[in-house]
Write a protein that holds these residues in place. Structure first.
Motif, PDB file in Angstrom:
ATOM      1  N   CYS A  73      34.419 -34.189  37.173  1.00 22.67           N
ATOM      2  CA  CYS A  73      33.946 -34.969  36.489  1.00 22.67           C
ATOM      3  C   CYS A  73      34.313 -34.645  34.610  1.00 22.67           C
ATOM      4  CB  CYS A  73      32.489 -35.528  36.373  1.00 22.67           C
ATOM      5  SG  CYS A  73      31.339 -34.360  35.416  1.00 22.67           S
ATOM      6  N   ASN A  74      34.500 -35.688  34.075  1.00 23.31           N
ATOM      7  CA  ASN A  74      34.814 -35.408  32.593  1.00 23.31           C
ATOM      8  C   ASN A  74      33.352 -35.506  31.992  1.00 23.31           C
ATOM      9  OD1 ASN A  74      34.618 -38.010  32.679  1.00 23.31           O
ATOM     10  ND2 ASN A  74      36.469 -38.357  31.328  1.00 23.31           N
ATOM     11  N   GLN A  75      33.330 -35.091  30.479  1.00 26.42           N
ATOM     12  CA  GLN A  75      32.348 -35.024  29.792  1.00 26.42           C
ATOM     13  C   GLN A  75      31.830 -36.314  29.625  1.00 26.42           C
ATOM     14  OE1 GLN A  75      30.577 -32.220  28.737  1.00 26.42           O
ATOM     15  NE2 GLN A  75      28.995 -33.843  28.186  1.00 26.42           N
ATOM     16  N   ARG A  76      32.633 -37.469  29.517  1.00 29.19           N
ATOM     17  CA  ARG A  76      32.405 -38.807  29.051  1.00 29.19           C
ATOM     18  C   ARG A  76      31.371 -39.261  30.371  1.00 29.19           C
ATOM     19  NH1 ARG A  76      30.195 -42.355  26.166  1.00 29.19           N
ATOM     20  NH2 ARG A  76      30.625 -44.555  26.697  1.00 29.19           N
TER      21      ARG A  76
ATOM     22  N   ALA B 263      29.629 -37.483  32.087  1.00 28.49           N
ATOM     23  CA  ALA B 263      28.455 -36.565  32.185  1.00 28.49           C
ATOM     24  C   ALA B 263      27.448 -37.341  30.951  1.00 28.49           C
ATOM     25  CB  ALA B 263      28.502 -35.320  31.827  1.00 28.49           C
ATOM     26  N   ASP B 264      27.973 -37.924  29.955  1.00 31.62           N
ATOM     27  CA  ASP B 264      27.309 -38.402  28.965  1.00 31.62           C
ATOM     28  C   ASP B 264      26.817 -39.926  29.271  1.00 31.62           C
ATOM     29  OD1 ASP B 264      27.787 -36.373  27.097  1.00 31.62           O
ATOM     30  OD2 ASP B 264      29.523 -37.407  26.400  1.00 31.62           O
TER      31      ASP B 264
ATOM     32  N   GLU C 244      39.895 -35.496  29.603  1.00 30.35           N
ATOM     33  CA  GLU C 244      38.645 -34.762  29.102  1.00 30.35           C
ATOM     34  C   GLU C 244      38.240 -35.468  28.006  1.00 30.35           C
ATOM     35  OE1 GLU C 244      36.347 -32.653  30.169  1.00 30.35           O
ATOM     36  OE2 GLU C 244      37.347 -32.393  31.937  1.00 30.35           O
ATOM     37  N   THR C 245      39.369 -35.968  27.029  1.00 32.35           N
ATOM     38  CA  THR C 245      39.050 -36.744  25.852  1.00 32.35           C
ATOM     39  C   THR C 245      39.186 -38.268  25.866  1.00 32.35           C
ATOM     40  OG1 THR C 245      41.461 -36.532  25.219  1.00 32.35           O
ATOM     41  CG2 THR C 245      40.166 -34.840  24.519  1.00 32.35           C
TER      42      THR C 245
ATOM     43  N   SER D 214      24.356 -32.834  32.312  1.00 30.80           N
ATOM     44  CA  SER D 214      25.427 -31.953  31.975  1.00 30.80           C
ATOM     45  C   SER D 214      26.406 -31.734  32.972  1.00 30.80           C
ATOM     46  CB  SER D 214      24.612 -30.562  31.760  1.00 30.80           C
ATOM     47  OG  SER D 214      24.099 -30.055  32.889  1.00 30.80           O
ATOM     48  N   ILE D 215      27.460 -31.156  32.735  1.00 30.61           N
ATOM     49  CA  ILE D 215      28.812 -31.253  33.507  1.00 30.61           C
ATOM     50  C   ILE D 215      28.323 -30.251  34.813  1.00 30.61           C
ATOM     51  CG2 ILE D 215      31.208 -30.619  33.897  1.00 30.61           C
ATOM     52  CD1 ILE D 215      31.763 -31.479  31.154  1.00 30.61           C
ATOM     53  N   GLU D 216      27.552 -29.153  34.513  1.00 30.96           N
ATOM     54  CA  GLU D 216      27.498 -28.349  35.597  1.00 30.96           C
ATOM     55  C   GLU D 216      26.536 -29.054  36.623  1.00 30.96           C
ATOM     56  OE1 GLU D 216      27.182 -27.842  32.403  1.00 30.96           O
ATOM     57  OE2 GLU D 216      28.803 -26.367  31.972  1.00 30.96           O
TER      58      GLU D 216
END
Length: 825
Positions: free
Chosen positions: A83-86, A88-89, A65-66, A94-96
């Motif tokens: 998927c991780n947040q990166r 999605a960015d 995640e980080t 959004s991740i959802e």
């Protein structure tokens, strides 16, 4: 309401279903507790939702995640399971929304095949490739995709993908490439490149800039390093010159320390970079080009000026083809052909050079010899006139190419002048032979070189005897010394010669003559000699002697006649003196008569004023009293006194008529407003009454309003005004009248203008025009002027001008009534 009861069978089925669901829940719970489940997909009314779980591998999940790279887990059909947040960015969602979506939503269509090949290689091992992912609606992001399988996954075909964002790396690579290119350009460029910040401080400069100064100008202010100035000497300042806008090809100059002058074409523009931007300045050295261009321009200007202003036709021919390449404007003046009719053609193709074979021969000779000259070549102009020309042509080199220059000079005038000179010489000799005066020619020292036959006839000398100073032998002995002195003084002082003298022939006969001579000069004003004439005036001298005798007799008769005229003049003076005395007496009598007339008018005005006041005050008061008494009686009559009431009304009407008559008589004798309110108020009242009586439109202008005037002046001007209105009413047949009264302080002007038939000259001087005579007498008494002009069908204008002295300005205060300066009556 009846209750619904289930059967035994239905209850058994529900028990079995609940047992199965409990067993499934216990199995799921066991798997979660054992760390065998990473997430749950729960179907809800809002759609499937994914819930992730933390277990024994929690540190691994935190790392995913980080981390700075994106990470996703894909099913065999491309569905994103995790998927991780990166990531999605990177795709800007959004991740959802990413989890559960297809990876093909973020792969550009052109990269589908490349992506599928990457996944196939990833299933066999690890694989990497660079491509672009769709980020948002319109943008794309360059990334490095690393694909590998999940070896411990229970699901077959499940792959793990790591996404590294290459945007910053690509940008750094581009900047590095740009920097290398910029450094290479700045080093190799011969032009001066300078990059400044927004304050004009130099950040970077090309290698040629360092060469110009011998050192680097970096970190210095542009205007302090480059002391530039415009061609007119005005200093150039970069920021002021730009004013926030680009500069294109501005010519500037720069003086180096050794006073060497450089010329540049300067361009400047604002640029924006990731470091903030600045100003890029490019200076192209045009020093040598400008010097060469100026020299070439001067040379070309001189050549074109000579070429275009030459008073000869100048042709430039190609040495090989003989075709005309250029021709000057004098061609049209001489031959009538235009520039276009000559250029591109050969000489023998032009109508002017009608002898084709001769022209070809001339060209061949010119090619061989390099020079030809013809002093008498006939040419034909466009309007078919024959002219003689002088033709000179030679071959010379221009830029390593041979050209032929032909000069054609019109010598028609010269030929005509030569023929005219020959004709003039013949004509001179003919005139000299038949001339009734003697003709002489001398050289510049005054020695005689030619005489005509008539001169020999006057003097009796042959031509051979007169050359040099031989002509002096024919002079009378008494005149010889004087004539020779005057002759040589005129030659020494370069003056014309003229004198009268006598010739004496050998037979003793004497001839009177008048000699004249003037200098003959050349083209530049130099003296070539003298041209003179000798005129026989012997007969004139005889006539002068006879006239002298007649003059002496005439003087005696004139003296006699003069004495008679003196006597008559005395009698005439006596008669003039008598007439002057009579005239003075007549003028004195006329002046006394005018004074008497003026006095009588003044007495009449006083009487009029007295009668006007008496009528207005005395009789007016009596009539007003009678009217009041009758009104008193009227109010006290009994109701049955109808006859008496009618008689009283009749008396009131008579009294009103009498009051109106009194007012009109008082107004006609002398308007009270003239004394109470002044001249302009009296004129307005008269115009009001005049308009009612005659139905003539009246307009009155007073500037300034209510000017204070002496009573006598006001009266005379008012009477002139009244007389003018009377004439308009009787004779003018006018529709309108305009009166303008202007008081300037030292003068009074009144203009009365109507649009009637116009007074005639006969009426102006007629003996029955007594009203005009009275107006003139009043003006004469006021020392003013009266001008009356009439235009047939357009009306009459009466202009009165009176000087106003200080003693004729009314000092007393008069009553005022508020009036407009311009009033329409």
């Amino acid at each position: 309401m009846n209750k619904s009861y289930k059967t035994r069978r239905q209850l058994l089925d529900e028990l079995q279903d609940l047992t199965l669901r409990a067993m499934e829940a216990e199995e799921t719970l066991r798997a979660i507790r054992g760390g065998e489940v990473d997430g749950l997909v729960v179907s809800t009314t809002g759609g499937d939702q994914v819930f992730t779980l933390s277990g024994a591998d929690h540190p691994y999940r935190v790392m995913v995640e980080t981390m700075n790279e994106g990470a996703i887990t894909l099913a065999f059909d491309g569905t994103i399971f995790f998927c991780n947040q990166r990531f999605a960015d990177i795709v800007k969602k959004s991740i959802e929304k990413v989890i559960g979506s297809s990876i093909y939503q973020y792969i550009l269509s052109k990269d589908f095949e490349l992506f599928e090949a990457l996944v196939e290689r990833g299933l066999k091992g690890s694989s990497k490739v660079e491509l672009a992912l769709q980020a948002g609606e319109e943008n794309s992001v360059p990334v490095l995709l690393s694909v590998s399988t999940l070896p411990h996954s229970d699901m077959s075909g499940l792959v793990c993908m790591v996404i590294t964002d290459l945007t910053e790396q690509k940008r750094n690579e581009e900047m590095l490439a740009e920097e290398k290119l910029t450094t290479e350009i700045l080093y190799q460029a011969t032009e001066i490149f300078v990059f400044c910040d927004h304050q004009g401080r130099i950040i970077r400069a090309s290698h040629s800039t360092n060469g110009l100064f011998g050192s680097s100008p970096v970190f210095q202010i542009f205007d302090e390093v480059f002391h530039l100035f415009y061609p007119d000497g005005t200093p150039f300042t970069l920021l002021s010159a730009m004013g926030g806008k680009p500069l294109h090809a501005v010519e500037v100059h720069f003086t180096r320390g050794n006073n060497e002058l450089f010329s540049f074409l300067l361009g400047a523009n604002l640029i924006t970079t990731n470091k903030g931007g600045g100003i890029i300045v490019i200076m192209v050295d045009i020093t040598e080009r400008k010097r060469t261009g100026e020299a070439l321009q001067i040379s070309e200007t001189r050549y074109r000026r000579l070429f275009e202003t030459a008073r000869d036709v100048v042709l430039i021919l190609n040495e090989e083809t003989g075709r005309i390449e250029d021709v000057n404007p004098f061609l049209t003046d001489m031959l009538g052909y235009t520039h276009e009719e000559f250029v591109g053609k050969k000489l023998w193709e032009i109508g002017a050079f009608k002898d084709t074979e001769a022209s070809k021969t001339v060209f061949a000779e010119l090619q061989h010899e390099g020079y030809v000259r013809y002093e008498d070549l006939p040419l034909t102009t466009k309007d078919r006139r024959e002219i003689d020309v002088e033709f000179v042509s030679n071959v010379y080199m221009v830029d390593h190419h041979k050209v032929i220059q032909c000069n054609i000079r019109d010598i028609t005038i010269r030929r005509t002048a030569e023929k005219e000179l020959q004709r003039s010489q013949k004509l001179f000799h003919t005139i000299a032979r038949v001339s009734p005066v003697g003709l002489i020619l001398t050289d510049k020292e005054g020695q005689w070189v030619y005489i005509n036959e008539y001169w020999s006839e006057i003097t009796g000398l042959l031509p051979g005897e007169t050359y040099g100073e031989g002509w002096a032998k024919a002079l009378h002995p008494e005149d010889k010394e004087r004539v020779l002195n005057e002759w040589y003084q005129a030659i020494q002082r370069d003056l014309p010669f003229e004198t009268e003298f006598r010739f004496q022939k050998q037979s003793g006969s004497i001839k009177w003559a008048i000699g004249k001579a003037i200098a003959e000069r050349g083209v530049h004003g130099e003296k070539l000699g003298y041209v003179g004439t000798i005129t026989d005036i012997t007969e004139r001298k005889k006539i002068e002697e006879e006239l002298q005798k007649a003059y002496e007799g005439l003087e005696e008769r004139v003296a006699e006649r003069t004495s008679q005229l003196v006597a008559s003049n005395v009698l005439l003076k006596q008669e003039i003196t008598k007439r002057k005395i009579v005239g003075e007496k007549l003028n004195a009598s006329r002046e006394r008569l005018r004074n008497l007339t003026t006095h009588l008018q003044q007495i009449r005005e006083k009487e009029r004023a007295y009668l006007s006041r008496e009528l207005h005050d005395e009789l007016g008061q009596v009539l007003a009293g009678m009217k009041m008494d009758i009104r008193w009686i009227e109010r006290r009559l009994p109701e049955d006194g109808i006859l008496i009431m009618e008689r009283l009304n009749s008396m009131l009407m008579l009294i009103d008529s009498a009051i109106g008559s009194v007012q009109r008589l008082s107004m006609s004798l002398r308007p009270p407003a003239l004394d109470d309110f002044g001249l302009d108020e009296a004129i307005e009242l008269v115009l009001t009454d005049f308009n009612k009586r005659t139905n003539i439109a009246c307009k009155f202008n007073a500037m300034p309003q209510h000017a204070a005037l002496d009573r006598g002046v006001s009266t005379e001007v008012f009477r002139i005004f009244q007389e003018a209105l009377t004439n308009i009413a009787r004779h003018a047949n006018a529709q309108s009248v305009t009166i303008t009264l202007q008081h300037t302080g030292d003068g009074l002007t009144m203009e009365i203008r109507d649009d009637g038939r116009g007074i005639t000259k006969k009426e102006l001087v007629g003996p029955m025009s007594l009203g005009l005579t009275g107006m003139r007498e009043r003006i004469y008494a006021l020392e003013g002027t009266l001008e009356i002009k009439g235009v047939k069908g357009k009306g009459t204008t009466v202009t009165v001008s009176i000087p106003i002295h200080e003693d004729k300005i009314k000092n007393t205060t008069i009553k005022r009534r508020p009036k407009k300066t311009v009033q329409e009556v």
